[in-house]
Design an enzyme around this catalytic site. Sequence first.
Site, short mmCIF file in Angstrom:
data_model
loop_
_atom_site.label_atom_id
_atom_site.label_comp_id
_atom_site.label_asym_id
_atom_site.label_seq_id
_atom_site.Cartn_x
_atom_site.Cartn_y
_atom_site.Cartn_z
N TYR A 1 40.85 38.31 32.56
CA TYR A 1 40.54 37.79 33.74
C TYR A 1 39.24 36.60 33.74
O TYR A 1 38.56 36.47 32.87
CB TYR A 1 39.87 38.74 34.64
CG TYR A 1 38.69 39.45 34.14
CD1 TYR A 1 37.06 38.81 34.68
CD2 TYR A 1 38.51 40.42 33.20
CE1 TYR A 1 36.04 39.40 34.19
CE2 TYR A 1 37.19 40.81 32.75
CZ TYR A 1 35.94 40.22 33.26
OH TYR A 1 35.05 40.89 33.01
N PHE B 1 31.06 33.16 35.93
CA PHE B 1 30.19 34.08 35.87
C PHE B 1 30.41 35.01 34.85
O PHE B 1 29.56 35.72 34.04
CB PHE B 1 29.55 34.83 36.71
CG PHE B 1 30.60 35.71 37.78
CD1 PHE B 1 30.79 36.97 37.36
CD2 PHE B 1 31.23 35.13 38.90
CE1 PHE B 1 31.92 37.85 38.03
CE2 PHE B 1 32.13 36.03 39.59
CZ PHE B 1 32.43 37.24 38.98
N ASP B 2 31.98 35.15 34.54
CA ASP B 2 32.30 36.19 33.56
C ASP B 2 33.88 35.81 33.05
O ASP B 2 34.43 35.43 33.84
CB ASP B 2 32.14 37.59 34.16
CG ASP B 2 32.56 38.63 32.78
OD1 ASP B 2 32.36 38.10 31.51
OD2 ASP B 2 32.56 39.96 33.19
N ILE C 1 35.14 46.97 40.58
CA ILE C 1 34.50 46.96 41.91
C ILE C 1 35.71 47.50 42.83
O ILE C 1 37.07 47.60 42.41
CB ILE C 1 34.23 45.46 42.24
CG1 ILE C 1 35.37 44.60 41.89
CG2 ILE C 1 32.95 45.51 41.66
CD1 ILE C 1 35.05 43.24 42.47
N TYR D 1 30.28 43.31 45.25
CA TYR D 1 28.79 43.70 44.72
C TYR D 1 28.11 43.82 46.12
O TYR D 1 26.63 44.03 46.07
CB TYR D 1 28.12 42.95 43.67
CG TYR D 1 28.98 43.06 42.27
CD1 TYR D 1 29.03 43.95 41.50
CD2 TYR D 1 29.86 42.01 41.86
CE1 TYR D 1 29.47 43.92 40.53
CE2 TYR D 1 30.76 42.02 40.83
CZ TYR D 1 30.25 43.08 40.10
OH TYR D 1 30.97 43.22 38.88
N PHE E 1 38.66 36.06 41.49
CA PHE E 1 39.21 36.55 39.97
C PHE E 1 40.49 36.15 39.78
O PHE E 1 41.35 36.45 40.70
CB PHE E 1 38.83 37.96 39.90
CG PHE E 1 37.58 38.75 40.12
CD1 PHE E 1 36.79 38.77 38.96
CD2 PHE E 1 37.05 38.98 41.53
CE1 PHE E 1 35.48 39.33 39.01
CE2 PHE E 1 35.80 39.55 41.32
CZ PHE E 1 34.96 39.62 40.44
#
Length: 575
Positions: free
Chosen positions: A83, A93-94, A112, A138, A155
């Site tokens: 992902y 961010f990731d 999540i 979040y 995502f």
Amino acid sequence: MDPDDERLVTKEDKIEDVRPKSFRCEMHDKSGGEDGPPELKMKEVGVERKLLKNGGLTKTVVKHGTCKHPKSPLSGDEVTVHYTGTLPDGTVFDSTRDKEPFTFKLGVGQVIRGWDKGVKTMRKGEQAVFTVQPQYAYGKAGQPPGIPPDTPLRFDIELLSWCSVKDVCRDGGVMKKIVREGKSWETPKDSDEVKVNYEVKLEDGTLISKSPDDGVKFIVEEGWLCPAFKHAVKSMKIEEVVVLMVQPEYGFGIDGREAKDSEGPVPLNATLIVDLELVSWNSVEIVTDDKKVIKKITKKGESYEKPNGGSTVTIKYVGTLSDGAIFEKRGLHPEDPVTVTIDDDQVVPGLEETLATMKKGEAKDSWDLDGPQKIAAAAKKKDQGNDLFKKGKLFFAARKYEKGGRHVEYESIFADGDEKNDARSLKMTLKLNEAACRLKLNSFPEVVDLTSKVLEIDSMNLKALFRRAQAYSAMMDLELAEQDLKKVLESDPNNRDAKLEQKKLNKKQVAHRKTEAKLYGNMFARLIKMEEKESKQADKGLANLPQVPALINPAEVSVQGYNQRVTVCPSHAGC
């Protein structure tokens, strides 16, 4: 639409399908195509669709899955993904694209909410972009410093693989992760014989036990090594490969196990990891009620039909003793066929019973016979049974009568008139003859069942009433026996056998009453003694009570230190 409605969008919601007419699914259209599983017809590549009615989660398919089977992971399954997560401005961010894929358990809160709801809509090999609103990501807090508060996220997720995880015993004791799906839909039963390969390890990887190269065979209900095996194999299909996580209660318990032969020791209260493959399994069936004949199926038949009485079958067989020594083999060569007629005593009874349960190739069984042929077949069985009865072979005679009765059990197939009457008369005769055999074999409940069926046809059949009375008497149902004998004697007062049976019954009733009188007499004597003993104890307790003043009033006094409430009449308070 309710803005707070977070139900998944379904087909019933009639979302507009904007696909071109050329967009097809090979699972539903013979013209083929590579447009993905049937449930994803509405999800054209590059088109954003709502997954929740409140808009909290949307999905855009980038690439359909490579798996043709329309399966998606379920809650509890272990999924592996790549992902990339981005903010609304495109900031990453990731990501796992430059490292190992991410594995998690779906639907249990490890990720999540948007992921739990979104990934379960994917197929193996599928890639999709999910837009997740803050309440499914979040929330208002965010995840500083990378994710600001109250921020929607995107995502890009690719579902690489997933393993189904099942709670085998529904108490968390044996968790099963399917590594390779099995074939067919059948699973073994308790009585079946299975062949497995396995490795048992501790959580740190220490090998405890391993099957031989050619596997291990065992009967399911008898189990193998530890309790987890018999529970797990009953949930597996042939050629299925799984990994089990076994808690101590389904392993070796809180005490563990010492090293045994070539197998390592199991520590106290140890959790086990088991790699298990169901290589094959053979169905095992109980042929006779006494479990003296058991059939193990090593090769399945080609049809669902089985031979009945009178069928002619061609067989081949090898007979062995319990030590494996062969004592007979026949029909193994094409030029040496063995032909057997079921119910003609051409082979030993156990083999004949087994043949009647096997699926056939070519045979003409009793269901192919017309009414007159069935009556003739039943009459033949009756004659065979009579010959065996005269020779004192009661068990085999009863079997002949029983099998003859099967030919005429259902009257609807016989023509009205003489044919139906002949079938009914023969049916009653066969059941009465079988009842006579079962009576001498002390099978009294079966006698009651057989004679009761005759009485359903002819309520005043004297033979049925008499034999049922004998069975009731033997079972000590004396009142029922008396009722049947009374009907016999009312209809035939000079029936000598019924009179003799009535005398036997009278003696039994007298003896039974004496036994009951003695039983209840002893019971009452014990009760009287107990009451006398309790009375003496009560008198002794009252004698030790403090004297009550003569003018006491009220009538009831509670005496401290005594475990009863004593009622005292005021006029006798000074006694």
